[in-house]
Design an enzyme around this catalytic site. Structure first.
Site, PDB file in Angstrom:
ATOM      1  N   CYS A  11     -45.757  13.631 -30.384  1.00 45.05           N
ATOM      2  CA  CYS A  11     -47.091  14.013 -29.866  1.00 45.05           C
ATOM      3  C   CYS A  11     -47.190  13.727 -28.493  1.00 45.05           C
ATOM      4  O   CYS A  11     -47.542  14.128 -27.480  1.00 45.05           O
ATOM      5  CB  CYS A  11     -47.981  13.241 -30.735  1.00 45.05           C
ATOM      6  N   GLU A  38     -55.739  11.252 -35.737  1.00 42.45           N
ATOM      7  CA  GLU A  38     -54.897  11.221 -34.367  1.00 42.45           C
ATOM      8  C   GLU A  38     -53.809  12.599 -34.248  1.00 42.45           C
ATOM      9  O   GLU A  38     -53.384  12.854 -35.242  1.00 42.45           O
ATOM     10  CB  GLU A  38     -53.969  10.033 -34.323  1.00 42.45           C
TER      11      GLU A  38
HETATM   12  P1  NAD Z   1     -49.374  18.799 -39.707  1.00 44.66           P
HETATM   13  O1  NAD Z   1     -51.071  18.772 -39.197  1.00 44.66           O
HETATM   14  O2  NAD Z   1     -49.056  20.058 -40.133  1.00 44.66           O
HETATM   15  O3  NAD Z   1     -49.510  17.624 -40.999  1.00 44.66           O
HETATM   16  C1  NAD Z   1     -49.961  16.405 -41.093  1.00 44.66           C
HETATM   17  C2  NAD Z   1     -50.081  16.074 -42.721  1.00 44.66           C
HETATM   18  O4  NAD Z   1     -51.340  16.472 -42.984  1.00 44.66           O
HETATM   19  C3  NAD Z   1     -48.928  16.300 -43.362  1.00 44.66           C
HETATM   20  O5  NAD Z   1     -48.675  15.206 -44.363  1.00 44.66           O
HETATM   21  C4  NAD Z   1     -49.635  17.466 -44.165  1.00 44.66           C
HETATM   22  O6  NAD Z   1     -48.996  17.645 -45.400  1.00 44.66           O
HETATM   23  C5  NAD Z   1     -51.125  17.120 -44.319  1.00 44.66           C
HETATM   24  N1  NAD Z   1     -51.963  18.290 -44.580  1.00 44.66           N
HETATM   25  C6  NAD Z   1     -51.746  19.589 -44.077  1.00 44.66           C
HETATM   26  N2  NAD Z   1     -52.778  20.501 -44.315  1.00 44.66           N
HETATM   27  C7  NAD Z   1     -53.733  19.329 -44.949  1.00 44.66           C
HETATM   28  C8  NAD Z   1     -55.244  19.496 -45.301  1.00 44.66           C
HETATM   29  N3  NAD Z   1     -55.736  20.686 -45.283  1.00 44.66           N
HETATM   30  N4  NAD Z   1     -55.902  18.511 -45.633  1.00 44.66           N
HETATM   31  C9  NAD Z   1     -55.169  17.173 -45.683  1.00 44.66           C
HETATM   32  N5  NAD Z   1     -54.047  16.990 -45.246  1.00 44.66           N
HETATM   33  C10 NAD Z   1     -53.250  18.160 -44.871  1.00 44.66           C
HETATM   34  O7  NAD Z   1     -48.540  17.901 -38.453  1.00 44.66           O
HETATM   35  P2  NAD Z   1     -47.181  17.814 -38.773  1.00 44.66           P
HETATM   36  O8  NAD Z   1     -46.606  18.896 -38.552  1.00 44.66           O
HETATM   37  O9  NAD Z   1     -46.765  16.984 -40.175  1.00 44.66           O
HETATM   38  O10 NAD Z   1     -46.992  16.854 -37.527  1.00 44.66           O
HETATM   39  C11 NAD Z   1     -46.720  17.279 -36.152  1.00 44.66           C
HETATM   40  C12 NAD Z   1     -48.148  17.037 -35.345  1.00 44.66           C
HETATM   41  O11 NAD Z   1     -48.596  15.675 -35.544  1.00 44.66           O
HETATM   42  C13 NAD Z   1     -48.076  17.405 -33.954  1.00 44.66           C
HETATM   43  O12 NAD Z   1     -49.287  18.027 -33.735  1.00 44.66           O
HETATM   44  C14 NAD Z   1     -48.003  15.994 -33.264  1.00 44.66           C
HETATM   45  O13 NAD Z   1     -48.581  16.261 -31.963  1.00 44.66           O
HETATM   46  C15 NAD Z   1     -48.809  15.259 -34.239  1.00 44.66           C
HETATM   47  N6  NAD Z   1     -48.587  13.700 -34.139  1.00 44.66           N
HETATM   48  C16 NAD Z   1     -49.696  12.972 -33.549  1.00 44.66           C
HETATM   49  C17 NAD Z   1     -49.395  11.698 -33.224  1.00 44.66           C
HETATM   50  C18 NAD Z   1     -50.303  10.763 -32.479  1.00 44.66           C
HETATM   51  O14 NAD Z   1     -50.408   9.506 -32.525  1.00 44.66           O
HETATM   52  N7  NAD Z   1     -51.540  11.229 -32.045  1.00 44.66           N
HETATM   53  C19 NAD Z   1     -48.380  11.125 -33.661  1.00 44.66           C
HETATM   54  C20 NAD Z   1     -47.524  11.850 -34.485  1.00 44.66           C
HETATM   55  C21 NAD Z   1     -47.649  13.338 -34.499  1.00 44.66           C
END
Ligand code: NAD
Length: 515
Positions: A320, A286
């Site tokens: 998001c 997501e």
């Molecule tokens: P991010 O993608 O930077 O990180 C998300 C998670 O992934 C973190 O736990 C991070 O440590 C981990 N991660 C990073 N690189 C990785 C890799 N290569 N492999 C596996 N895991 C990895 O996102 P963020 O900054 O934590 O969150 C904000 C983002 O989340 C925004 O884009 C927002 O729109 C989205 N979001 C979406 C929803 C939804 O339901 N669609 C809900 C909340 C947030």
């Protein structure tokens, strides 16, 4: 399980003096826990690893809120081994008993509600209402999934024939990894982890390194609820640890929520079948949004102005579902733009521990720099009408920012900024507004303010988003009422808080016996 039907947890009213006082006391209790150290959890055992992640207050970055042990890839191997062992017995625990464990967790969250919120005020930079809304959402997810498991745990309806006895059962997948974002560090961590567990799976949670404390506290509740050792393991760490877990051959499913770029990487990595791996990994990813509020010529423009301000600047635009594009019919464009600027000007920016502050700091220095660099781009791409500067004080503050007359193809109209920035785009007609709204790679949430029934029906059919709202803002989905998840590069449309969600954690088995 004699439980009443699902109902959303009511949110608290902090203007009530007693509630206000109780939250003030909870904030003081939270401060008294600064700078506690928190462990990782593998197989029910908590321990320290020698390495720490510091979690700081975004409104006062020099204030470390707590230090959380950082897990290594060896810890990941140990956690996956523990989860694999626990799966053998947990999958056979009756679904009813698993659901009861979940309800114990939600009961504990209710009891500790203000303390959980207070921690998120400091660790996540949430306003009181935002933090409380998140705790309520976490409770809703847990309560919803506990009940929905009953529907999916028995034999499923099939066409009957006289010559055979046929059954269809939903069974758990195995060991999964849960990778939440920092912006909903409780709900989007506890919800998916317990959804996986109620289905009979076991999981490893890798929280965001930006907000790891709240998950460590959640693990206390997991233990106190009697969820057996190894069913839920907790491994704080960064991108490398996440990538390691996703690629591990013993993982059967990945539940990721985060940005588009990382989500795509996770999706690709999980699709590679590793040596020794005997299944295709199930992936829920997501991801982000570029959510629009469309304001039609015939509409309640004051309601639209209120909706845009709340959806663009609530929690500093770090949702998001936040409104980052206001697509406004030219007949009401100036009125709506002026109204949004006027109202946003009155928002008070400052540390969210003070209830009166409506806009706090963004999560950290990296986000601060990234958002300001988008604001720099916006100054070239649009007409700055409000903000455009960092806020005063030590914290990672950014003023609510409004850009006018932005081209639909501009970067600030296409890329997720994830901060308090909204781009106004003028539309020549309702059709034009719909075309602009759909012309991005995202498709998460969207709103239409209109009194024209034909236009609303047009949007119902053609607005390409997973969560569409009419005459209300595009943030604030309620579990059970607005199942959540987007289209296109906003993700796999998992629909949390809806009847499709648990199916992502289950596989179906048909058994047929000749009579
Ligand atoms: P991010 O993608 O930077 O990180 C998300 C998670 O992934 C973190 O736990 C991070 O440590 C981990 N991660 C990073 N690189 C990785 C890799 N290569 N492999 C596996 N895991 C990895 O996102 P963020 O900054 O934590 O969150 C904000 C983002 O989340 C925004 O884009 C927002 O729109 C989205 N979001 C979406 C929803 C939804 O339901 N669609 C809900 C909340 C947030």
């Amino acid at each position: 399980m004699g439980v009443p039907p699902f109902q959303n947890e009511p949110t608290l009213d902090f203007t009530n003096p007693t509630t206000h006082q109780a939250m003030t006391a909870a904030l003081a209790r939270a401060r008294s826990t600064f700078v506690r150290e928190y462990p990782i959890t593998i197989d029910g055992q908590t321990r320290f690893t020698g390495a720490f992640i510091n979690s700081s207050d975004p409104a006062k970055p020099s204030q470390v809120v707590g230090r959380v042990a950082e897990a290594s890839t060896a810890d990941a191997d140990a956690a996956i081994a523990a989860a694999t062992r626990a799966f053998a017995s947990w999958r056979r625990v009756p679904a009813e008993a698993r659901a009861t464990c979940l309800l114990r967790v939600s009961a504990m969250m209710r009891r500790r509600r203000l303390d959980l919120s207070a921690l998120m005020v400091y660790e996540g930079g949430k306003q009181w209402d935002e933090a409380d809304g998140e705790v309520a959402e976490a409770i809703d997810m847990i309560e919803y999934y506990a009940r929905d498991m009953r529907r999916l745990s028995g034999p499923q309806p099939l066409t009957r024939i006289p010559t055979e006895d046929n059954e269809l059962h939903y069974l758990p997948l195995g060991v999964g990894v849960i990778i939440p974002p920092w912006n909903f560090p409780l709900a989007i961590m506890a919800g998916p982890a317990l959804a996986g567990a109620v289905c009979g799976n076991t999981v490893v949670i890798k929280p965001s390194p930006r907000t790891p404390i709240i998950g460590a506290i959640f693990m206390d509740m997991v233990r106190d609820a009697g969820i057996p050792d190894g069913v839920i393991n907790y491994l704080p760490g960064g991108a490398d640890l996440g990538a390691y877990l996703v690629s591990h051959p013993a993982i059967q499913f990945v539940n990721f929520t985060g940005s588009k770029d990382v989500g795509i990487k996770v999706y690709e990595a999980a699709s590679k079948v590793q040596p020794g791996q005997r299944w295709l990994k199930r992936v829920v990813a997501e991801m982000g949004g570029k959510d629009a509020i469309v304001v039609d010529a015939e509409s309640d423009v004051d309601a639209a102005i209120g909706g845009i301000v709340t959806a663009a600047f609530g929690y500093q635009g770090q949702k998001c579902s936040a409104c980052s594009r206001a697509i406004v019919h030219r007949d009401v464009y100036d009125h709506v733009l002026t109204g949004v600027v006027k109202r946003a000007e009155t928002l008070s920016v400052g540390p969210p521990e003070a209830f009166e502050n409506q806009v706090g700091a963004v999560i950290d220095g990296v986000a601060h720099e990234r958002i300001l660099s988008y604001i720099g781009i916006g100054k070239r791409e649009g007409r700055l009408r409000l903000g455009g500067e960092p806020g005063a004080g030590e914290g990672w503050f950014i003023q609510p920012t409004v850009f006018a007359d932005v081209d639909p193809q501009a970067r600030i109209a296409q890329e997720e900024i994830f901060g308090p920035v909204v781009a106004f785009i003028r539309a020549d007609s309702f059709d034009d507004a719909m075309r602009i709204a759909n012309d991005t790679e995202f498709g998460l949430t969207g709103s239409v303010y209109s009194r024209n029934r034909t236009h609303l029906e047009r949007a119902r059919a053609d607005f390409d988003v997973g969560n569409l709202y009419f005459n209300r803002k595009c943030t604030g989905a309620f579990m059970g009422i607005h199942p959540f998840g987007g289209y296109k590069l906003s993700g796999t449309n998992a629909k949390s808080g809806g009847p499709d969600y648990l199916r992502h954690f289950l596989q179906a088995k048909s058994v047929s016996e000749v009579l």
